[in-house]
Design a protein around this motif. Structure first.
Motif, PDB file in Angstrom:
ATOM      1  N   ASN A   1       0.828  -1.203   0.000  1.00  0.00           N
ATOM      2  CA  ASN A   1       0.000   0.000   0.000  1.00  0.00           C
ATOM      3  C   ASN A   1       0.867   1.259   0.000  1.00  0.00           C
ATOM      4  N   ALA A   2       1.963   1.234   0.768  1.00  0.00           N
ATOM      5  CA  ALA A   2       2.842   2.395   0.841  1.00  0.00           C
ATOM      6  C   ALA A   2       3.545   2.622  -0.498  1.00  0.00           C
ATOM      7  N   ILE A   3       3.989   1.548  -1.136  1.00  0.00           N
ATOM      8  CA  ILE A   3       4.635   1.673  -2.447  1.00  0.00           C
ATOM      9  C   ILE A   3       3.642   2.209  -3.476  1.00  0.00           C
ATOM     10  N   LEU A   4       2.411   1.695  -3.428  1.00  0.00           N
ATOM     11  CA  LEU A   4       1.368   2.184  -4.332  1.00  0.00           C
ATOM     12  C   LEU A   4       1.105   3.670  -4.101  1.00  0.00           C
ATOM     13  N   LEU A   5       1.073   4.088  -2.832  1.00  0.00           N
ATOM     14  CA  LEU A   5       0.873   5.502  -2.504  1.00  0.00           C
ATOM     15  C   LEU A   5       2.009   6.353  -3.071  1.00  0.00           C
ATOM     16  N   LEU A   6       3.259   5.901  -2.884  1.00  0.00           N
ATOM     17  CA  LEU A   6       4.411   6.661  -3.390  1.00  0.00           C
ATOM     18  C   LEU A   6       4.390   6.768  -4.917  1.00  0.00           C
ATOM     19  N   LEU A   7       4.079   5.670  -5.590  1.00  0.00           N
ATOM     20  CA  LEU A   7       4.017   5.687  -7.054  1.00  0.00           C
ATOM     21  C   LEU A   7       2.886   6.589  -7.549  1.00  0.00           C
ATOM     22  N   SER A   8       1.753   6.539  -6.850  1.00  0.00           N
ATOM     23  CA  SER A   8       0.631   7.397  -7.265  1.00  0.00           C
ATOM     24  C   SER A   8       0.981   8.870  -7.077  1.00  0.00           C
ATOM     25  N   ARG A   9       1.723   9.196  -6.023  1.00  0.00           N
ATOM     26  CA  ARG A   9       2.114  10.600  -5.797  1.00  0.00           C
ATOM     27  C   ARG A   9       3.063  11.086  -6.878  1.00  0.00           C
ATOM     28  N   ILE A  10       3.976  10.224  -7.320  1.00  0.00           N
ATOM     29  CA  ILE A  10       4.883  10.599  -8.410  1.00  0.00           C
ATOM     30  C   ILE A  10       4.083  10.821  -9.699  1.00  0.00           C
ATOM     31  N   LEU A  11       3.131   9.918  -9.971  1.00  0.00           N
ATOM     32  CA  LEU A  11       2.292  10.048 -11.164  1.00  0.00           C
ATOM     33  C   LEU A  11       1.453  11.326 -11.100  1.00  0.00           C
ATOM     34  N   PHE A  12       0.796  11.570  -9.953  1.00  0.00           N
ATOM     35  CA  PHE A  12      -0.048  12.759  -9.811  1.00  0.00           C
ATOM     36  C   PHE A  12       0.785  14.037  -9.894  1.00  0.00           C
ATOM     37  N   LEU A  13       1.983  14.005  -9.336  1.00  0.00           N
ATOM     38  CA  LEU A  13       2.884  15.166  -9.416  1.00  0.00           C
ATOM     39  C   LEU A  13       3.252  15.449 -10.875  1.00  0.00           C
ATOM     40  N   ALA A  14       3.548  14.395 -11.626  1.00  0.00           N
ATOM     41  CA  ALA A  14       3.916  14.554 -13.042  1.00  0.00           C
ATOM     42  C   ALA A  14       2.749  15.119 -13.853  1.00  0.00           C
ATOM     43  N   ILE A  15       1.543  14.611 -13.620  1.00  0.00           N
ATOM     44  CA  ILE A  15       0.366  15.102 -14.354  1.00  0.00           C
ATOM     45  C   ILE A  15       0.102  16.569 -14.018  1.00  0.00           C
ATOM     46  N   THR A  16       0.152  16.890 -12.732  1.00  0.00           N
ATOM     47  CA  THR A  16      -0.119  18.269 -12.292  1.00  0.00           C
ATOM     48  C   THR A  16       0.905  19.238 -12.850  1.00  0.00           C
ATOM     49  N   LEU A  17       2.192  18.875 -12.778  1.00  0.00           N
ATOM     50  CA  LEU A  17       3.236  19.750 -13.319  1.00  0.00           C
ATOM     51  C   LEU A  17       3.118  19.891 -14.836  1.00  0.00           C
ATOM     52  N   SER A  18       2.674  18.834 -15.503  1.00  0.00           N
ATOM     53  CA  SER A  18       2.474  18.899 -16.953  1.00  0.00           C
ATOM     54  C   SER A  18       1.395  19.919 -17.305  1.00  0.00           C
ATOM     55  N   TYR A  19       0.267  19.860 -16.577  1.00  0.00           N
ATOM     56  CA  TYR A  19      -0.788  20.853 -16.819  1.00  0.00           C
ATOM     57  C   TYR A  19      -0.301  22.257 -16.477  1.00  0.00           C
ATOM     58  N   TYR A  20       0.444  22.384 -15.405  1.00  0.00           N
ATOM     59  CA  TYR A  20       0.980  23.694 -15.008  1.00  0.00           C
ATOM     60  C   TYR A  20       1.888  24.249 -16.106  1.00  0.00           C
ATOM     61  N   TYR A  21       2.746  23.396 -16.641  1.00  0.00           N
ATOM     62  CA  TYR A  21       3.673  23.800 -17.698  1.00  0.00           C
ATOM     63  C   TYR A  21       2.918  24.219 -18.961  1.00  0.00           C
ATOM     64  N   HIS A  22       1.953  23.399 -19.392  1.00  0.00           N
ATOM     65  CA  HIS A  22       1.217  23.705 -20.628  1.00  0.00           C
ATOM     66  C   HIS A  22       0.327  24.931 -20.488  1.00  0.00           C
ATOM     67  N   LEU A  23      -0.171  25.168 -19.298  1.00  0.00           N
ATOM     68  CA  LEU A  23      -1.012  26.349 -19.063  1.00  0.00           C
ATOM     69  C   LEU A  23      -0.190  27.623 -19.120  1.00  0.00           C
ATOM     70  N   GLY A  24       1.069  27.548 -18.736  1.00  0.00           N
ATOM     71  CA  GLY A  24       1.925  28.726 -18.721  1.00  0.00           C
ATOM     72  C   GLY A  24       2.568  29.049 -20.054  1.00  0.00           C
ATOM     73  N   ARG A  25       2.524  28.114 -21.000  1.00  0.00           N
ATOM     74  CA  ARG A  25       3.154  28.339 -22.300  1.00  0.00           C
ATOM     75  C   ARG A  25       2.337  29.298 -23.146  1.00  0.00           C
ATOM     76  N   ARG A  26       3.034  30.043 -23.972  1.00  0.00           N
ATOM     77  CA  ARG A  26       2.348  30.927 -24.912  1.00  0.00           C
ATOM     78  C   ARG A  26       1.958  30.121 -26.132  1.00  0.00           C
ATOM     79  N   PRO A  27       0.832  30.463 -26.732  1.00  0.00           N
ATOM     80  CA  PRO A  27       0.415  29.704 -27.934  1.00  0.00           C
ATOM     81  C   PRO A  27       1.369  29.974 -29.096  1.00  0.00           C
ATOM     82  N   LYS A  28       1.487  28.966 -29.945  1.00  0.00           N
ATOM     83  CA  LYS A  28       2.333  29.136 -31.136  1.00  0.00           C
ATOM     84  C   LYS A  28       1.585  30.012 -32.138  1.00  0.00           C
ATOM     85  N   LYS A  29       2.324  30.894 -32.766  1.00  0.00           N
ATOM     86  CA  LYS A  29       1.704  31.779 -33.748  1.00  0.00           C
ATOM     87  C   LYS A  29       1.594  31.060 -35.078  1.00  0.00           C
ATOM     88  N   ILE A  30       0.464  31.226 -35.690  1.00  0.00           N
ATOM     89  CA  ILE A  30       0.204  30.553 -36.967  1.00  0.00           C
ATOM     90  C   ILE A  30       0.447  31.518 -38.102  1.00  0.00           C
TER      91      ILE A  30
END
Length: 192
Positions: free
Chosen positions: A163-192
């Motif tokens: 259970n503890a290993i599952l908790l640690l792995l889930s926290r790493i996964l959730f951290l990665a997803i959250t930081l990914s959204y944070y990164y993409h939200l902060g990026r400027r759109p590409k100009k077409i």
């Protein structure tokens, strides 16, 4: 006096400033509209420049962001209520052993989680980019701190339950997803 009256005047050139593109561009430049500002945004009028333009944000919102914030808000709320109502059982599920400390600390943890969940519920219903970014950053900080604290506690106790290993792995996964959204939200759109 008769010479001045007799001299014909040249025909008046009527300037159509509405159709004169150069004049319009000069006017817009003087007003400070039409060009990019420091944030890379183009304002069509002085009013939109002063008030801000929230419509532009909806176009750049990453796919699945609202669903992720909803998921996070629900999980944080459920975990908070479990920690507040059943502190001993929550500890046993994570660490696979009976709790030795008082349940007050776990209830305090539940209160902190409930506070974070309120921030996430607010982030779900806002259109402001800055508020959503701070919501994601708060969530990422929580996952990183929980990962570190849980890891240190498991090392100190000499435990490594599934259970503890599952908790640690889930926290790493959730951290990665959250930081990914944070990164993409902060990026400027590409100009077409």
């Amino acid at each position: 006096a008769t010479r001045m009256a007799a001299k014909p005047h040249p025909p008046l050139m009527k300037k159509h400033s509405q159709t004169d593109l150069v004049s319009r561009l000069k006017t817009r430049k003087i007003l400070g509209v039409g060009g990019e500002d420091d944030d890379g945004e183009v304002h069509r009028s002085k009013i939109s420049q002063m008030l801000g333009n929230e419509i532009k944000f909806a176009v750049r919102e990453p796919v699945g962001l609202r669903l992720w914030i909803l998921f996070s808000a629900v999980v944080f709320t459920v975990m908070a209520l479990m920690a507040l109502a059943f502190p001993n059982q929550l500890y046993e599920v994570v660490f696979d052993q009976e709790q030795t400390a008082t349940s007050v600390s776990i209830r305090l943890y539940g209160g902190a989680l409930l506070s974070l969940s309120l921030i996430m519920w607010n982030g779900l219903y806002t259109a402001e980019k800055v508020i959503i970014q701070w919501t994601l950053l708060s969530e990422a900080c929580y996952f990183a701190i929980q990962f570190l604290v849980t890891s240190v506690t498991l090392v100190e106790l000499g435990l490594l339950s599934n259970n503890a290993i599952l908790l640690l792995l889930s926290r790493i996964l959730f951290l990665a997803i959250t930081l990914s959204y944070y990164y993409h939200l902060g990026r400027r759109p590409k100009k077409i």
